[in-house]
Design a protein around this motif. Structure first.
Motif, PDB file in Angstrom:
ATOM      1  N   ILE A   1       0.644  -1.238   0.145  1.00 59.64           N
ATOM      2  CA  ILE A   1       0.173   0.081   0.033  1.00 59.64           C
ATOM      3  C   ILE A   1       0.847   1.450  -0.002  1.00 59.64           C
ATOM      4  CG2 ILE A   1      -0.374   0.026   2.594  1.00 59.64           C
ATOM      5  CD1 ILE A   1      -3.210   1.036   2.182  1.00 59.64           C
ATOM      6  N   ILE A   2       2.070   1.352   0.655  1.00 63.04           N
ATOM      7  CA  ILE A   2       3.022   2.478   0.564  1.00 63.04           C
ATOM      8  C   ILE A   2       3.522   2.724  -0.750  1.00 63.04           C
ATOM      9  CG2 ILE A   2       4.819   3.481   1.802  1.00 63.04           C
ATOM     10  CD1 ILE A   2       4.381   1.547   4.239  1.00 63.04           C
ATOM     11  N   SER A   3       3.934   1.598  -1.273  1.00 61.92           N
ATOM     12  CA  SER A   3       4.489   2.006  -2.575  1.00 61.92           C
ATOM     13  C   SER A   3       3.571   2.269  -3.730  1.00 61.92           C
ATOM     14  CB  SER A   3       5.203   0.484  -3.235  1.00 61.92           C
ATOM     15  OG  SER A   3       6.373   0.021  -2.171  1.00 61.92           O
ATOM     16  N   SER A   4       2.425   1.766  -3.652  1.00 60.34           N
ATOM     17  CA  SER A   4       1.240   2.074  -4.283  1.00 60.34           C
ATOM     18  C   SER A   4       0.774   3.245  -4.040  1.00 60.34           C
ATOM     19  CB  SER A   4       0.061   1.237  -4.188  1.00 60.34           C
ATOM     20  OG  SER A   4       0.146  -0.160  -4.774  1.00 60.34           O
ATOM     21  N   ARG A   5       0.611   3.781  -2.795  1.00 56.64           N
ATOM     22  CA  ARG A   5       0.367   5.270  -2.640  1.00 56.64           C
ATOM     23  C   ARG A   5       1.350   6.195  -3.191  1.00 56.64           C
ATOM     24  NH1 ARG A   5      -0.505   7.043   3.522  1.00 56.64           N
ATOM     25  NH2 ARG A   5       1.687   6.959   3.286  1.00 56.64           N
ATOM     26  N   ALA A   6       2.497   5.975  -3.202  1.00 54.67           N
ATOM     27  CA  ALA A   6       3.722   6.774  -3.752  1.00 54.67           C
ATOM     28  C   ALA A   6       3.671   6.999  -5.276  1.00 54.67           C
ATOM     29  CB  ALA A   6       5.222   6.428  -3.527  1.00 54.67           C
ATOM     30  N   ILE A   7       3.019   5.793  -5.857  1.00 53.64           N
ATOM     31  CA  ILE A   7       3.072   5.958  -7.443  1.00 53.64           C
ATOM     32  C   ILE A   7       1.695   6.549  -7.838  1.00 53.64           C
ATOM     33  CG2 ILE A   7       2.800   4.506  -9.468  1.00 53.64           C
ATOM     34  CD1 ILE A   7       4.673   2.508  -7.985  1.00 53.64           C
ATOM     35  N   VAL A   8       0.639   6.405  -7.184  1.00 56.52           N
ATOM     36  CA  VAL A   8      -0.699   6.991  -7.485  1.00 56.52           C
ATOM     37  C   VAL A   8      -0.367   8.543  -7.343  1.00 56.52           C
ATOM     38  CG1 VAL A   8      -3.057   7.329  -6.582  1.00 56.52           C
ATOM     39  CG2 VAL A   8      -1.952   5.176  -7.152  1.00 56.52           C
TER      40      VAL A   8
END
Length: 253
Positions: free
Chosen positions: A176-183
């Motif tokens: 979720i942390i990596s996904s949020r950074a990309i989004v």
């Protein structure tokens, strides 16, 4: 800006008894993505999303149809090197130099893009801040987690400040942390006037991010519009149900 008209990509597959059959992975697709827009490409596995993105990124020649890259004033860009400078392409099989640190790899790419050394250095620091890379930017890539490696893959796309990003499943399998950074990165780039074209399996992500969505099935566009327009068209309340409704209609269910 990217404009595609009547794109077709034909492949040959071998069926039983060594019978060769031609099929269209992409079948007469036209679209346009403008500056300051996030355009989502949605579809089931095998729908033709990756083939479409590769043609839009000038990595694959269409069997027929055309893809043109346009300048801000609408002038077509034909120089191959300039086209590469304008597009940041991320695919699921992007290969990185695992024995280098992330910083070393970005410095090397700066030389490949013929960027001045001070520009590369400053750009790397900006990217470290944008994608939250400070904890692992100097680690060897082979020691990074899946999410960290994906962020470095995206950093590779940012280095030369392209006008358009083409991302094929950029958050697939990430925490979720990596996904949020990309989004958050995609949202920020849109606000700065960049174009983002991407495919995803995550309907909630697409609903949150996209200005427009194109849904494809068996190589054809089955619907396109804003998330709200697609929900109204199908009488559904969320993009997941919209997607299922459109696919079922195509299958005659």
């Amino acid at each position: 800006m990217i404009r595609a008209e009547h794109l077709v990509k034909t492949f040959t597959k071998v069926e039983k008894k060594n019978t060769k059959i031609e099929f269209n992975a992409v079948d007469d697709i036209s679209l346009e993505i403008k500056a300051g827009e996030i355009l989502g490409i949605l579809g089931p596995n095998g729908a033709g999303k990756t083939t479409l993105l590769r043609m839009l990124g000038k990595l694959m020649r269409p069997t027929s149809g055309s893809v043109v890259i346009l300048d801000e004033d609408g002038t077509e860009i034909t120089d191959d090197i300039e086209i590469k400078r304008r597009i940041g392409y991320l695919s699921g099989n992007t290969k990185l130099y695992k024995r280098l640190s992330a910083r070393e790899m970005l410095r090397m790419l700066g030389k490949i893009y013929d960027l001045p050394e001070d520009v590369t250095k400053n750009r790397i620091e900006e990217i470290v801040e944008i994608l939250k890379l400070s904890d692992f930017i100097d680690n060897r890539i082979e020691r990074l987690s899946t999410g960290q490696t994906q962020r470095i893959s995206i950093a590779r796309c940012l280095l030369h400040s392209p006008k358009t990003y083409i991302f094929d499943e950029p958050t697939l399998g990430l925490d979720i942390i990596s996904s949020r950074a990309i989004v958050e990165f995609m949202k920020a780039e849109k606000e700065s006037g960049k174009s983002v074209l991407y495919s995803t399996h995550y309907m909630e992500e697409a609903e949150f991010l996209c200005d427009r969505i194109i849904m494809i099935h068996k190589g054809k566009i089955v619907a396109q519009g804003t998330p709200e327009e697609l929900r109204v068209q199908t009488g559904t309340t969320n993009l997941r149900d919209t997607f299922l409704s459109l696919i079922n209609d195509e299958e005659g269910q």
